[in-house]
Design an enzyme around this catalytic site. Structure first.
Site, short mmCIF file in Angstrom:
data_model
loop_
_atom_site.label_atom_id
_atom_site.label_comp_id
_atom_site.label_asym_id
_atom_site.label_seq_id
_atom_site.Cartn_x
_atom_site.Cartn_y
_atom_site.Cartn_z
NE ARG A 1 -2.90 -1.20 3.12
CZ ARG A 1 -3.38 -0.55 4.29
NH1 ARG A 1 -4.00 0.30 4.43
NH2 ARG A 1 -3.36 -1.16 5.46
CG ASN B 1 0.15 -1.10 7.39
OD1 ASN B 1 0.71 -1.83 7.06
ND2 ASN B 1 -0.57 -1.04 8.31
CG ASN C 1 -0.52 -9.26 19.07
OD1 ASN C 1 0.36 -8.87 19.90
ND2 ASN C 1 -0.31 -9.95 17.88
NE ARG D 1 35.56 52.76 -10.18
CZ ARG D 1 35.65 53.69 -9.44
NH1 ARG D 1 35.98 54.94 -9.54
NH2 ARG D 1 35.38 53.14 -7.95
CE LYS E 1 33.22 26.55 -2.01
NZ LYS E 1 33.94 25.94 -3.27
#
Ligand code: UD1
Ligand code: CA
Length: 458
Positions: free
Chosen positions: A17, A226, A168, A439, A350
């Protein structure tokens, strides 16, 4: 001397299922396979051996769990829970007690299982049962004069037995020699043609072994998965419990229903967490840390007094004291932010170390960089760490000022106190204390006209 504990985890079922090619027990709850939760509980109980019975999906289960503390037993064909336990018998000790758990029942508390193990050590059979308003499908607990005498499976039960609401859970513990003997006696002459583990209850009663039934504190502890719907339900139950634990520890959660912890989250005093945050792996938040809405923190240590604003993603990093991050900051693996660092919106960092008091407030990429103290990085700064083949480091010393829209082509070093003019593309080291800029000269073209749109010929 108390008997050692063997734990058998049944995990051979397909889980039709789930509608998935992945074996059911490998579907994740809080970021960890279902059976992983059961294995953790087994270790928490001090098991001498944890034996996982696998079947559907071939080697996928042992491969996913690869762990030298586990014993794996193949149940090539599934002929019932008794048949599954039988596969494990040769691996179990002769003077141990055995507890049977299920790979698709992830949330049973260790505290609920301990009395069963104690019962087994005391020569009884410990059985976990639960009262369900709707017992449909479960094995029913048949009692006589209050004593459990057998379990009857739903498909084999009479109408009177089907009216029993004590069911059970499948979880039981007993001395291993008894288990070995009774499993050998099981027959499959029942409605499903299976070897039922549950039939050992009647055999225990026959042999004068007392059945000691216990119930879980909460019914969800014995719920199995399930279907995807049941998986989602248990995920919520689990997250609610985690949130409750954090609240009890003094953490402020703006909405405990909108928090996801997939791993461990350890918080200091007066921590506040806004809605929609996800914590993965091991996360530690120091005293007074505030986490804004919709942040994702994965394997992160955040020191006291730091504020993380909304929509920030931090992965495998160490964040120092009194920092201000976000909104919309991305911190990637290998990053270490010292004290009083500010990182603002649309900044990616990073594998870099950023020194005390440095600020990278807008629209920048800082990768493979060693940055000193009190550095100011202007908007739109990029460390060009990749030459198409290799990564190189950028070093920015203390008190550097980097003008906006600057590219630092690594490997390159900016000396202490240097200033880089806005728009600079830095390809050689910049000396300490000086203004460096690259620049094109600004020109004005007199009388220049913008092009005009030409009329289309008809
Ligand atoms: C079982 C119990 C039932 C109990 C219920 C609780 C038996 C005969 N019945 O029924 O009394 O109320 O659990 O959920 O034990 N498994 C294997 N190999 C097998 C068969 C099962 O590994 O050959 C595993 C399954 O993957 C599953 C678990 O054992 O995780 C339970 O098996 P399942 O067939 O679902 O038992 P139920 O019919 O639900
Ligand atoms: Ca079942």
């Amino acid at each position: 001397m108390t008997a050692k504990l063997d734990i058998v985890i049944l995990a051979a079922g397909k889980g039709t299922r789930m509608r998935s090619d992945l074996p059911k027990v490998l579907h994740k709850l809080a970021g960890k396979p279902l059976v992983g939760h059961v294995i953790d509980t087994a270790h928490a109980l001090g098991a001498a051996q944890v034996c996982v019975v696998y079947g559907f999906g071939g080697e996928a289960v042992p491969q996913a769990l690869a762990d030298d503390k586990l014993t794996f037993v193949l149940q090539a064909e599934q002929h019932g829970t008794g048949h599954a336990v039988r596969q494990a018998l040769p691996r179990l000790g002769d003077d141990t007690v055995t507890l049977v758990l299920y790979g698709d029942v992830p949330l049973t508390r260790a505290a609920t299982l301990r009395p069963l193990v104690d019962a087994a050590r005391g020569g009884k059979l410990g059985l976990l049962t639960v009262e369900l308003a709707d017992p449909d499908g479960y094995g029913r607990i048949v009692r006589e004069h209050g004593q459990v005498v057998r379990i009857v499976e739903h498909k084999d039960a009479s109408p009177a037995e089907r009216a029993i609401t004590e069911v059970n859970t499948g979880i039981l513990a007993v001395a291993t020699p008894h288990l070995k003997r009774w499993i050998g006696e099981l027959k499959s002459d029942n409605a499903q043609g299976e070897y039922y583990l549950t039939d050992i209850i009647a055999l225990a009663v026959r042999d004068g072994v007392e059945i000691e039934a216990h119930q879980p504190a909460d019914a969800w502890e014995v719920l199995g998965v399930n279907s995807k719907a049941q998986l989602a339900e248990l995920e919520r139950v689990h997250q609610r419990e985690i949130a409750r634990g954090l609240l009890d520890a003094g953490v402020t959660l703006l909405d405990p229903a909108r928090l996801d912890v997939r791993g461990s989250l350890v918080c200091g005093r007066d921590v506040t967490i806004d809605i929609g945050c996800v914590f993965e792996g091991r996360v530690e938040l120091g005293d007074g840390v505030e986490v804004g809405a919709h942040c994702v923190l994965r394997n992160v240590k955040v020191a006291a007094g730091t504020r993380i604003d909304a929509f920030t993603l931090i992965d495998d990093a160490v964040i120092g004291e009194a920092n201000k991050l976000g909104p919309f900051t991305r911190i990637r693996p290998g990053t270490l932010l010292a004290r009083d660092v500010h990182v603002g919106n649309f900044v990616e960092i990073k594998n870099s170390q950023i020194g005390d008091g440095s600020k990278i407030n807008h629209l920048s990429y800082v990768g493979d960089t060693t940055m000193g103290k009190k550095v100011n990085i202007g908007a739109g700064t990029i460390t060009c760490n990749y030459d198409g083949a290799n990564k190189h480091r950028t070093v920015i010393e203390d008190e550097v000022f980097v003008g906006s829209d600057t590219q630092l082509v690594a490997p390159v070093t900016v000396g202490r106190g240097a200033t880089l003019g806005a728009g600079t593309t830095l390809t050689r080291d910049a000396p300490a204390g000086e203004l460096t800029l690259s620049r094109a000269k600004q020109v004005t073209v007199p009388g220049w006209k913008r092009p005009v749109k030409q009329k289309k010929e008809s």
